[in-house]
Design an enzyme around this catalytic site. Structure first.
Site, PDB file in Angstrom:
ATOM      1  NE  ARG A  60     163.973  47.134  15.669  1.00  0.00           N
ATOM      2  CZ  ARG A  60     164.513  45.918  15.569  1.00  0.00           C
ATOM      3  NH1 ARG A  60     164.477  45.263  14.422  1.00  0.00           N
ATOM      4  NH2 ARG A  60     165.089  45.356  16.613  1.00  0.00           N
ATOM      5  CE  LYS A 108     157.814  64.648  -1.187  1.00  0.00           C
ATOM      6  NZ  LYS A 108     158.549  63.520  -0.607  1.00  0.00           N
ATOM      7  CG  ASP A 119     156.946  56.921  -6.371  1.00  0.00           C
ATOM      8  OD1 ASP A 119     155.916  57.476  -5.910  1.00  0.00           O
ATOM      9  OD2 ASP A 119     158.088  57.216  -5.998  1.00  0.00           O
ATOM     10  CE1 TYR A 121     163.116  63.457  -5.698  1.00  0.00           C
ATOM     11  CE2 TYR A 121     163.036  61.387  -4.489  1.00  0.00           C
ATOM     12  CZ  TYR A 121     163.341  62.735  -4.545  1.00  0.00           C
ATOM     13  OH  TYR A 121     163.862  63.353  -3.445  1.00  0.00           O
TER      14      TYR A 121
END
Length: 391
Positions: free
Chosen positions: A54, A205, A180, A107
């Site tokens: 982590r 994406k 973004d 978005y």
């Protein structure tokens, strides 16, 4: 020849830390380090630098190093999803009572996160403005603004904002400027060069590019911001990108330039076809001269991307019927994979917004978003042609 002299297409193929092209075992591609924990040399100390995945993982380190170089950033923080990257950024930058100025075209998932996390949980305020109008942004950003959040192009209407001008506005008020950049990728646009303090991507994406891995990344040159985001990611959210997803993203990254060039070439041809079609009311694609911000796109982007949005001269029922007739285009949300998808935002990717919110965002019942893939463009055009013939 040093790595600093390499072009983008060369950088995406190199995954070692020192640029030598070598590794201890001679791997041509980086291996997956799946271990969740690592042996320590002494209590609390590991000379190799890894303790628990982590907090650090060799495969993730390679991905972060490569993404940082491609974006012109000093730091990259890979997260479990694009939403996790957005949340980590907000939690790292904002304090209770802070004020955010955001593009009104961002978005819908980001807007929902702002309402639930930034407003309801943090007690901050968000003002949405039409950022295509730089003066509107200048009027909204004041000395009590902590964060300026932009997308360019936006999802799904492909609106642009002047990154350099907004960067100056944010800097003048000492606000953190975040962009973004998911739609453009660092191949077509690098917002840090235009004054952004932070850039976020959904690597799900185009960066991964194969519709088989979720992820996000936060990029910055600011040491303090990076430290805060990394702390939030690892200690508060636990939203680090898994080693396997890092491997898949590195796999996809190697073909990013090739894919983006093909996505753009196909999207441009499809946009031109739709612009001349009698049942299409409006086409949105920054690469078309009819786009109201085409000149701005040429100035701050190296390419126009692979997303086309358009509105039909049709009702919602008629629009849905057209989409159901498509064969090559797959009816699905998301974007950025090699395959062409088609999305009806009002009932799919923006369905969780209220009718009033969709109307305010300009998402009509006849709006269609197509992430154009890398198939034969003639097949894509023929598919659209036969479906639109039903109107």
């Amino acid at each position: 020849m040093s790595e600093e002299d390499y072009g983008f297409d060369t950088l995406v193929t190199r995954f070692d830390e020192d640029g030598s092209g070598a590794s201890v075992t001679g791997d041509v591609v980086p291996p997956i380090h799946l271990a969740s924990t690592h042996e320590m040399d002494r209590p609390g100390t590991a000379d190799h630098g890894y303790k628990y995945t982590r907090f650090g993982n060799p495969t993730r380190d390679v991905l972060e190093s490569r993404l940082a170089k491609l974006a012109g950033a000093a730091h990259a923080t890979a997260c479990a999803s694009g939403t996790a990257a957005i949340a980590a950024t907000c939690l790292a930058v904002l304090e209770p009572g802070d004020r955010v100025v955001a593009f009104d075209g961002i978005y819908g998932g980001t807007r929902l996160l702002f309402e639930d996390l930034v407003v309801d949980s943090l007690g901050a305020t968000v003002e949405y403005v039409d950022a295509t109008d730089t003066d509107a942004v200048a009027d909204a950003v004041t000395d009590d603004t902590a964060l300026v959040w932009m997308e360019s192009p936006t999802n799904p209407l492909l609106r642009l904002c002047d990154l350099a001008a907004i960067g100056e506005i944010a800097a003048a008020e000492d606000a953190t400027f975040v962009v973004d950049n998911t739609f453009s990728t660092p191949y077509f646009q690098r917002p840090l060069e235009f004054g952004a303090d932070v850039v976020v991507h959904s690597t799900t994406k185009y960066i991964n590019g194969h519709s088989d891995s979720m992820g996000g990344v936060v990029l910055t040159n600011d040491d303090a911001i990076e430290t805060a985001i990394d702390h939030v990611r690892a200690y508060e959210l636990g939203g680090t990108l898994s080693p396997f997803d890092c491997y898949l993203t590195l796999r996809g990254l190697r073909t990013l330039p090739l894919r983006m060039d093909r996505h753009e070439a196909n999207a441009r041809r499809i946009a031109e076809f739709l612009a001349d079609h009698p049942v299409v009311r409006r086409v949105r694609y920054p690469g078309l001269e009819l786009h109201p911000q085409h000149a701005l796109a040429e100035a701050q982007m190296d390419g126009f991307g692979g997303i086309v949005s358009f509105e039909l001269d049709a009702s919602e029922a008629e629009t849905r019927a057209v989409l159901e007739e498509l064969d090559v285009f797959t009816l699905a949300v998301s974007l950025g994979g090699t395959e062409s998808l088609v999305d009806h935002p009002a009932t799919m990717s923006a369905s969780y917004l209220s009718d009033a919110e969709r109307e305010a965002a300009g998402i009509s019942e006849s709006l269609v978003r197509i992430p154009v893939g890398i198939e034969s463009v003639d097949d894509l055009r023929t598919d659209l042609e036969q479906a639109l013939a039903n109107l």
